[in-house]
Design an enzyme around this catalytic site. Structure first.
Site, PDB file in Angstrom:
ATOM      1  N   ASN A 207     -19.182   6.811 -56.793  1.00  0.00           N
ATOM      2  CA  ASN A 207     -19.610   7.124 -58.161  1.00  0.00           C
ATOM      3  C   ASN A 207     -20.752   8.136 -58.169  1.00  0.00           C
ATOM      4  OD1 ASN A 207     -17.981   5.859 -60.025  1.00  0.00           O
ATOM      5  ND2 ASN A 207     -19.238   4.035 -60.187  1.00  0.00           N
TER       6      ASN A 207
ATOM      7  N   ASP B 270     -12.663  -5.437 -52.380  1.00  0.00           N
ATOM      8  CA  ASP B 270     -13.793  -4.639 -52.844  1.00  0.00           C
ATOM      9  C   ASP B 270     -13.555  -3.196 -52.412  1.00  0.00           C
ATOM     10  OD1 ASP B 270     -16.650  -4.845 -53.973  1.00  0.00           O
ATOM     11  OD2 ASP B 270     -16.936  -3.694 -52.132  1.00  0.00           O
TER      12      ASP B 270
ATOM     13  N   GLU C  25     -16.333  -3.160 -58.978  1.00  0.00           N
ATOM     14  CA  GLU C  25     -15.284  -2.630 -58.102  1.00  0.00           C
ATOM     15  C   GLU C  25     -14.620  -3.728 -57.296  1.00  0.00           C
ATOM     16  OE1 GLU C  25     -18.994  -2.612 -55.578  1.00  0.00           O
ATOM     17  OE2 GLU C  25     -18.539  -2.266 -57.669  1.00  0.00           O
TER      18      GLU C  25
ATOM     19  N   ASP D 111     -13.811   5.640 -62.301  1.00  0.00           N
ATOM     20  CA  ASP D 111     -12.849   4.951 -63.169  1.00  0.00           C
ATOM     21  C   ASP D 111     -11.423   5.210 -62.723  1.00  0.00           C
ATOM     22  OD1 ASP D 111     -14.926   3.944 -64.701  1.00  0.00           O
ATOM     23  OD2 ASP D 111     -14.549   5.260 -66.425  1.00  0.00           O
TER      24      ASP D 111
END
Length: 175
Positions: free
Chosen positions: A51, A43, A86, A60
């Site tokens: 983000n 993770d 993620e 991304d």
């Protein structure tokens, strides 16, 4: 068309469905032939914050960077997949926990040393990843049990401070 259906559109890794099918096949093969195999669950640490701070385009790019590190560290027989958001998983056939821990630690270190170029600003953005490792048959004889134990180990790594690899049942500090 089959390859397109089996791949994640952003990272190019296999998708969740493909991974689950491969894991079920490997669990059946492991039970039939008595061979170990391992699952690594990864993770990206603090991804929502990443983000929120830098934008989804930078997020991304971070996911693509993780996918590149996984691709560079997986054997041809391994299955690396984007599990969701993620979160990533790697199926490592015929490899027991000690050797899988070495692979996971190498991946952790490379992610920690990597940076992604923020497409909006051109600034390098760093991030880390936490991982959990579970191995057949010691951590489970069924696919769901292995995933659950890898997920528990991942949670333990995060609870211990993130940027760590944890085997099912313990936590290992970075490098």
């Amino acid at each position: 068309l089959r390859d397109i259906a089996d791949r994640d559109g952003l990272t190019g890794l296999y998708n969740h469905r493909y991974f689950r099918d491969a894991l079920e096949r490997e669990a059946a093969r492991g039970a039939r032939h008595g061979r170990p195999f391992s699952v690594i669950m990864l993770d990206v640490d603090h991804f929502k914050q990443f983000n929120d701070s830098f934008g989804h385009l930078a997020g991304d790019e971070a996911l693509k960077t993780v996918a590149s590190v996984l691709g560079a560290n997986c054997r041809a027989t391994s299955v690396a997949a984007r599990y969701g958001g993620e979160e990533f998983v790697i199926l490592v056939p015929e490899v027991a926990k000690p050797a899988t821990m070495v692979v996971a630690e190498r991946i952790r270190a490379q992610i920690s040393e990597s940076a992604t170029l923020d497409p909006s600003t051109g600034i390098e953005r760093h991030f880390t990843g936490s991982m959990g490792v579970a191995t057949f048959p010691v951590d489970g004889k069924e696919a769901n049990d292995l995933l659950d134990n890898a997920d528990r180990a991942l949670y333990a790594a995060k609870q211990a401070g993130r940027d760590r690899v944890a085997p099912s049942g313990a936590v290992r500090s970075p490098g």
